[in-house]
Scaffold this motif. Structure first.
Motif, short mmCIF file in Angstrom:
data_model
loop_
_atom_site.label_atom_id
_atom_site.label_comp_id
_atom_site.label_asym_id
_atom_site.label_seq_id
_atom_site.Cartn_x
_atom_site.Cartn_y
_atom_site.Cartn_z
N ALA A 242 0.83 -1.20 0.00
CA ALA A 242 0.00 0.00 0.00
C ALA A 242 0.87 1.25 0.00
O ALA A 242 0.55 2.25 -0.66
CB ALA A 242 -0.93 0.00 1.20
N TYR A 243 1.99 1.22 0.72
CA TYR A 243 2.91 2.36 0.68
C TYR A 243 3.42 2.57 -0.74
O TYR A 243 3.53 3.71 -1.21
CB TYR A 243 4.09 2.12 1.61
CG TYR A 243 3.79 2.28 3.08
CD1 TYR A 243 3.67 3.54 3.66
CD2 TYR A 243 3.64 1.16 3.90
CE1 TYR A 243 3.40 3.69 5.01
CE2 TYR A 243 3.38 1.30 5.25
CZ TYR A 243 3.26 2.56 5.80
OH TYR A 243 2.99 2.70 7.13
N GLN A 244 3.73 1.49 -1.42
CA GLN A 244 4.29 1.60 -2.77
C GLN A 244 3.25 2.08 -3.78
O GLN A 244 3.61 2.56 -4.86
CB GLN A 244 4.84 0.24 -3.21
CG GLN A 244 6.07 -0.19 -2.41
CD GLN A 244 6.51 -1.59 -2.79
OE1 GLN A 244 5.76 -2.55 -2.66
NE2 GLN A 244 7.75 -1.69 -3.26
N ALA A 245 1.96 1.99 -3.41
CA ALA A 245 0.91 2.41 -4.32
C ALA A 245 0.62 3.91 -4.26
O ALA A 245 -0.07 4.44 -5.12
CB ALA A 245 -0.37 1.63 -4.04
N ILE A 246 1.14 4.59 -3.25
CA ILE A 246 0.89 6.03 -3.11
C ILE A 246 1.32 6.75 -4.38
O ILE A 246 2.41 6.50 -4.92
CB ILE A 246 1.65 6.59 -1.89
CG1 ILE A 246 1.06 6.03 -0.59
CG2 ILE A 246 1.58 8.11 -1.87
CD1 ILE A 246 1.87 6.41 0.64
N ARG A 247 0.47 7.65 -4.87
CA ARG A 247 0.74 8.33 -6.13
C ARG A 247 0.83 9.84 -5.91
O ARG A 247 -0.16 10.49 -5.54
CB ARG A 247 -0.39 8.07 -7.12
CG ARG A 247 -0.49 6.65 -7.63
CD ARG A 247 0.51 6.34 -8.72
NE ARG A 247 0.32 7.23 -9.87
CZ ARG A 247 -0.58 7.03 -10.82
NH1 ARG A 247 -1.40 5.98 -10.77
NH2 ARG A 247 -0.65 7.85 -11.85
N ALA A 248 2.01 10.41 -6.12
CA ALA A 248 2.14 11.86 -6.24
C ALA A 248 1.74 12.24 -7.66
O ALA A 248 2.11 11.56 -8.62
CB ALA A 248 3.57 12.30 -5.95
N MET A 249 0.96 13.31 -7.79
CA MET A 249 0.41 13.66 -9.10
C MET A 249 0.83 15.08 -9.50
O MET A 249 0.05 16.03 -9.45
CB MET A 249 -1.12 13.56 -9.05
CG MET A 249 -1.64 12.15 -8.85
SD MET A 249 -1.29 11.04 -10.25
CE MET A 249 -2.31 11.77 -11.52
N PRO A 250 2.09 15.26 -9.93
CA PRO A 250 2.48 16.56 -10.48
C PRO A 250 1.73 16.81 -11.78
O PRO A 250 1.55 15.89 -12.59
CB PRO A 250 3.99 16.42 -10.71
CG PRO A 250 4.23 14.96 -10.82
CD PRO A 250 3.21 14.29 -9.96
N VAL A 251 1.27 18.04 -11.98
CA VAL A 251 0.51 18.37 -13.19
C VAL A 251 0.96 19.73 -13.71
O VAL A 251 1.45 20.58 -12.97
CB VAL A 251 -1.01 18.40 -12.92
CG1 VAL A 251 -1.54 17.01 -12.61
CG2 VAL A 251 -1.35 19.37 -11.79
N ALA A 252 0.74 19.91 -15.00
CA ALA A 252 1.01 21.20 -15.63
C ALA A 252 -0.19 22.13 -15.44
O ALA A 252 -1.31 21.67 -15.23
CB ALA A 252 1.30 21.01 -17.12
#
Length: 421
Positions: A242-252
Motif C-alpha cells: 500500500a505504501y508503494q501504491a501512493i501516487r504523487a500527481m504533479p501536473v502542468a
C-alpha cells in the motif's frame, strides 16, 4: 554710587535634538481596497472586485457562448476508460496542455488574479468573485459528466496559494467525506460526490502537488470508516504494498485532477531543492460535483453545470461561507471569520437551507469541542440572521472589520479583553 542693574536672563535651553529619521519611513496609509477596510456593503459591490483585478470580468452580460467554447469536445478521448479508472483508482487526470488558446488565457488570467488578490491582502478564494472562474467550472463540469457518472455542480468551492518561500504546504491527509460508506456510490460504481481540482500553475513536489492513496489498496474506500478508526494506519497496517501504491500527481497548469469523496489525499509540503527548484507558488482552485440524493447543492438558483450568471454578492457570500466551513484547516482570524459570517448572513436567502445550517453550525461551534450528542445545546440562530430593513442596511455600511475588531490579531485580542471587563 553706581546703580545696580538686574542680571541678564540666562539664555534659554537649547531645543532637544530632533529624533533621527526612521529609516523605514512612515507606514503607508491602508488601501481603501484592503480587506480590513471593507464593510458588508462594499464587498457586495462589483466595483471593488473590478478595481482589485481589472483584467478579469465581473457580471458581464452573458457568457454562455464563451463557456462552451473553452474546452475541446474530444477530451478525454475515451470517457468509458476514464470512468473505469475513476471507479477502480478513485481519481483520474485530464491534461490541459492541448486545450484552446482561450482556455490557456483564462487559466493564466485567473492565476494572475489570485496573485493580485494576495498582494492586496485577500484570500485566494475570492477568485470566485470573477466570471472567468465560473466559465471554467461550467466547461469542465459539463465535459466530465461523461466520466464521473453524470455528477452536477454542488458548490463546495475553494482556492489555494501555497508558497514555498514560506515553507507552506497543502492540507494534510483526509477523505473529503469521512463517515460515508457503500450508500454513497451509484450502481455503476461511480462516487455520488467528487472534487475537480484545477491547477492554475504547474504543481510538483517543489511547490506542492496532490498525493493520492488509490482505492484498490484502501479496504475502507467503499466499505466505510469504522468508528474511531485511524484512516491512514488502517490502510497501511501490514501492507507494505500500500505504501508503494501512493501516487504523487504533479501536473502542468491548466490540468485537472478529479477524485472521489472517499479517496485519501493530501497536498504535499512545498520542498524545493537545488536540483528541483520551485517554479513559484502553487495556485489551484476546486469545486465539488455530485448527486443531490447524497448532498444538497449550496445555491438555490443553480443548474447542473453551476450558476450561469450569479450576482457578485452571491459569489462573495459563497466564498465567505466556504472560508467559515474550512476555518479549522486554515486558522482563520476571528475578526475575519465574524465579518465573513455577516457577509454570508446578509445574502443567506440565496442558499439552500442545508447549506445555511452548515455554515451557521460551523461558525458557532468550530472553536469549541463538540459535546456528546445527548448534551449538545440547542443553538438559537435567530440573532445571527438579518432583516432586510433600512436600519440593518445602514448599520452594515459602517460595521466593517476595522470598526468591529481592529486590523490585527493584537487589536482583536485587546478589544476582546476590553469588552470582557
Amino acid at each position: 554710587m553706581a546703580s545696580l542693574s538686574p542680571s541678564p536672563a540666562p539664555p534659554p535651553d537649547p531645543p532637544p535634538p530632533a529624533p533621527p529619521p526612521d529609516p523605514r519611513g512612515a507606514p503607508p496609509p491602508p488601501s481603501p481596497d484592503a480587506l480590513d477596510e471593507q464593510t458588508v456593503e462594499t464587498v457586495s459591490d462589483a466595483a471593488l472586485w473590478r478595481r482589485l483585478v481589472p483584467w478579469l470580468s465581473v457580471e458581464r452580460a452573458s457568457r454562455a457562448t464563451r463557456t462552451l467554447a473553452l474546452l475541446r469536445e474530444d477530451a478525454p478521448p475515451d470517457p468509458r476508460a476514464v470512468q473505469r479508472e475513476f471507479v477502480e483508482e478513485g481519481f483520474f487526470q485530464v491534461s490541459g496542455e492541448a486545450e484552446s488558446a482561450a482556455y490557456a488565457d483564462a487559466v493564466d488570467r485567473l492565476r494572475r488574479g489570485v496573485e493580485a488578490l494576495h498582494a492586496a491582502g485577500w484570500p485566494a478564494n475570492f477568485i470566485f468573485a470573477y466570471d472567468e472562474a465560473w466559465d471554467v467550472i461550467r466547461a469542465h463540469t459539463r465535459r466530465l459528466r461523461r466520466c464521473n457518472g453524470g455528477s452536477r455542480f454542488l458548490g463546495d468551492v475553494y482556492a489555494w496559494r501555497v508558497d514555498p518561500a514560506h515553507a507552506q504546504r497543502g492540507w494534510g491527509p483526509h477523505r473529503d467525506r469521512m463517515g460515508s460508506g457503500p450508500g454513497s456510490f451509484r450502481e455503476d460504481g461511480t462516487a455520488m460526490l467528487s472534487t475537480s481540482w484545477l491547477a492554475l500553475t504547474d504543481a510538483n513536489p517543489s511547490n506542492s502537488c496532490l498525493v493520492f492513496v488509490p482505492a484498490r489498496v484502501d479496504a475502507a474506500f467503499r466499505a466505510g470508516d469504522a468508528p474511531g478508526c485511524d484512516t491512514l494506519a488502517d490502510v497501511f497496517a501490514g501492507r507494505p504494498d500500500a505504501y508503494q501504491a501512493i501516487r504523487a500527481m504533479p501536473v502542468a497548469r491548466g490540468s485537472l485532477l478529479h477524485f472521489s469523496h472517499r479517496t485519501i489525499h493530501w497536498g504535499s509540503a512545498a520542498t524545493p531543492t537545488p536540483s528541483l527548484p520551485s517554479p513559484g507558488p502553487r495556485i489551484a482552485m476546486s469545486w465539488v460535483v455530485g448527486d443531490e440524493r447524497f448532498e444538497r447543492r449550496a445555491l438555490r438558483e443553480c443548474d447542473e453545470l453551476g450558476p450561469l450568471d450569479p450576482p457578485v454578492a452571491w459569489r462573495v457570500a459563497l466564498v465567505a461561507g466556504q472560508l467559515i466551513n474550512y476555518a479549522g484547516q486554515t486558522g482563520l482570524r476571528k475578526g475575519h471569520k465574524s465579518f465573513y459570517f455577516r457577509v454570508f448572513a446578509k445574502h443567506q436567502r440565496a442558499f439552500t437551507d442545508d447549506y445555511v445550517d452548515k455554515v451557521r453550525h460551523l461558525h458557532l461551534l468550530r472553536d469549541a469541542p463538540k459535546p456528546a450528542a445527548a448534551d449538545r445545546p440547542k443553538v438559537d440562530y435567530s440573532k445571527f440572521t438579518y432583516d432586510a430593513d433600512e436600519s440593518r442596511v445602514a448599520r452594515d455600511r459602517v460595521d466593517g472589520i476595522r470598526a468591529l475588531f481592529g486590523s490585527s490579531e493584537e487589536e482583536e485580542d485587546s478589544a476582546a479583553a476590553e469588552s470582557a471587563r
